[in-house]
Enzyme design. Structure first.
Site, PDB file in Angstrom:
ATOM      1  N   THR A 140     -20.029 -37.366 -35.761  1.00 42.49           N
ATOM      2  CA  THR A 140     -21.353 -37.048 -36.287  1.00 42.49           C
ATOM      3  C   THR A 140     -21.791 -37.991 -37.390  1.00 42.49           C
ATOM      4  OG1 THR A 140     -21.032 -34.720 -35.699  1.00 42.49           O
ATOM      5  CG2 THR A 140     -22.752 -35.207 -37.317  1.00 42.49           C
ATOM      6  N   ASP A 141     -20.861 -38.411 -38.256  1.00 41.29           N
ATOM      7  CA  ASP A 141     -21.260 -39.280 -39.363  1.00 41.29           C
ATOM      8  C   ASP A 141     -21.856 -40.589 -38.853  1.00 41.29           C
ATOM      9  OD1 ASP A 141     -18.730 -39.946 -38.415  1.00 41.29           O
ATOM     10  OD2 ASP A 141     -17.874 -40.333 -40.389  1.00 41.29           O
ATOM     11  N   GLY A 142     -21.260 -41.168 -37.815  1.00 41.20           N
ATOM     12  CA  GLY A 142     -21.810 -42.394 -37.253  1.00 41.20           C
ATOM     13  C   GLY A 142     -23.205 -42.195 -36.688  1.00 41.20           C
ATOM     14  N   ARG A 283     -16.949 -40.789 -49.884  1.00 42.79           N
ATOM     15  CA  ARG A 283     -18.363 -41.119 -49.667  1.00 42.79           C
ATOM     16  C   ARG A 283     -19.318 -40.108 -50.294  1.00 42.79           C
ATOM     17  NH1 ARG A 283     -18.016 -41.572 -43.184  1.00 42.79           N
ATOM     18  NH2 ARG A 283     -17.076 -39.528 -43.580  1.00 42.79           N
TER      19      ARG A 283
END
EC number: 3.2.1.-
Length: 387
Positions: A140-142, A283
């Protein structure tokens, strides 16, 4: 029936009001520069990163994540690469041609023609970058970073050219909403594969990117993204309050309509650091500070300030901590320090800004994609936009 009708109308009105408020907040706050770093320094670092990590040729390029062995990349890396390039372009330091090459690579490695989520990993085999069947699932982060980069590109270049960034962004956002959001908590899942009872409630706190969700709401006119933003921020608030350090883990669980938070064990998801402040959680200062930079949310500011107060007491920032503040390793890493430098600059912490600014301008690691890429991203994000 009349009662249900009024309930539907009331619900629709609430969503519209939330969307209007979120849009107004987002659009009235102009993104500001953070670190007063010379444009020449940003340009030098961007060019060094591009030369070292940006691979491929012709119509497609990707961000190489390996320094030895087989050439690989990740959807996470492609998202970072697209963010770096579009933000460098907004400062006159990168070209649209490069962004288009990165975009075409993303398009070539979507899970399928009908599923615009990106396959999470590719490896070079016989000169071609390919994913195995098992790798044709998402992270999901990508996908979130790719979608946000496409929106920035659409706003910067205004849709002119062979690639319709806005259309691509909206297609991807629809897929994210359908496959990567938990339908009960309205929070991002870790990937479209997280559907089983023991994975559906997994959350990376670093994926609770309130700034993105506000932007998705205003850009698409879909008020449901405002709910995702609100739930993400409230979850971050709870996590921030759990420890005096303000630190959060790489992974947690969030379940039910009340969004009950639970912990995970070491190695439950991906590494021994799953329940620590590790290479995912590092992050968070960047992600939360971005929301303060874009919307001036005082909640986001408070979350960042609490973490920075802890790090201000450390003689040096190590590459990992328990949630109570004990360093888990003895070495440093720009993946941990660069987001803190950006966060300190963003909220106006002058002492920490002076302490950390050398992190942003230090020479890039040449054989470690992750810290080099996060450092470059923080640096270009800290620069001044051309008027």
């Amino acid at each position: 029936m009349r009662r249900h009708k009024y309930q539907w109308l009331l619900g629709a009105l609430i969503i519209l009001v939330a969307l209007a408020v979120g849009t107004a907040i987002y659009k009235t706050q102009r993104p500001q520069a953070t670190a007063m770093v010379k444009t020449t320094t940003i340009k030098t670092h961007y060019q060094a990163w591009q030369k070292t990590y940006l691979k491929g040729q012709g119509r497609q390029r990707f961000v190489q994540t390996t320094s030895t062995g087989a050439v690989q990349t990740l959807s996470e890396a492609q998202g970072y690469g697209m963010l770096i390039t579009v933000q460098a372009a907004r400062q006159g330091l990168a070209s649209r041609a490069t962004f288009d090459q990165l975009t075409r690579y993303y398009l070539a490695h979507r899970i399928s023609r009908t599923n615009p989520l990106m396959a999470w990993r590719q490896t070079q085999r016989q000169g071609k970058m390919v994913s195995t069947t098992a790798e044709k699932t998402s992270a999901t982060d990508g996908d979130l970073d790719i979608a946000y980069a496409l929106i920035l590109a659409d706003e910067h270049w205004h849709g002119r050219g062979s690639l319709n960034y806005g259309q691509l962004a909206k297609q991807l956002l629809r897929a994210i909403k359908r496959q990567e959001l938990n339908s009960v908590t309205h929070l991002p899942k870790v990937g479209n594969w997280a559907t089983a009872a023991n994975t559906a409630n997994l959350v990376r706190p670093s994926d609770l990117i309130t700034a993105y969700f506000r932007k998705f709401a205003s850009y698409t006119g879909d008020g449901s993204w405002t709910r995702v933003a609100q739930n993400s921020q409230s979850t971050l608030q709870v996590l921030s309050r759990q420890h005096a350090t303000g630190l959060m883990a790489d992974f947690v669980t969030v379940s039910g309509t009340s969004r009950r938070i639970g912990t995970v064990r070491a190695r439950q998801v991906s590494s021994v650091r799953d329940n620590q402040y590790g290479f995912n959680a590092c992050r968070i200062p960047w992600r939360v500070a971005l929301d303060y930079q874009r919307s001036h949310s005082q909640v986001s500011r408070q979350i960042v300030q609490k973490m920075l107060r802890f790090f201000a007491k450390q003689r040096s920032i190590k590459a990992g901590y328990t949630l109570t503040g004990k360093a888990t390793v003895a070495y440093t890493n720009q993946a941990f320090t660069a987001p803190l430098a950006y966060a300190a600059q963003t909220i106006g912490d002058q002492n920490l800004s002076r302490q950390y600014v050398q992190t942003l301008t230090a020479a890039l690691p040449t054989k470690d994609y992750y810290p080099a890429t996060l450092q470059t991203l923080m640096l270009v994000q800290s620069g001044r936009l051309k008027r």
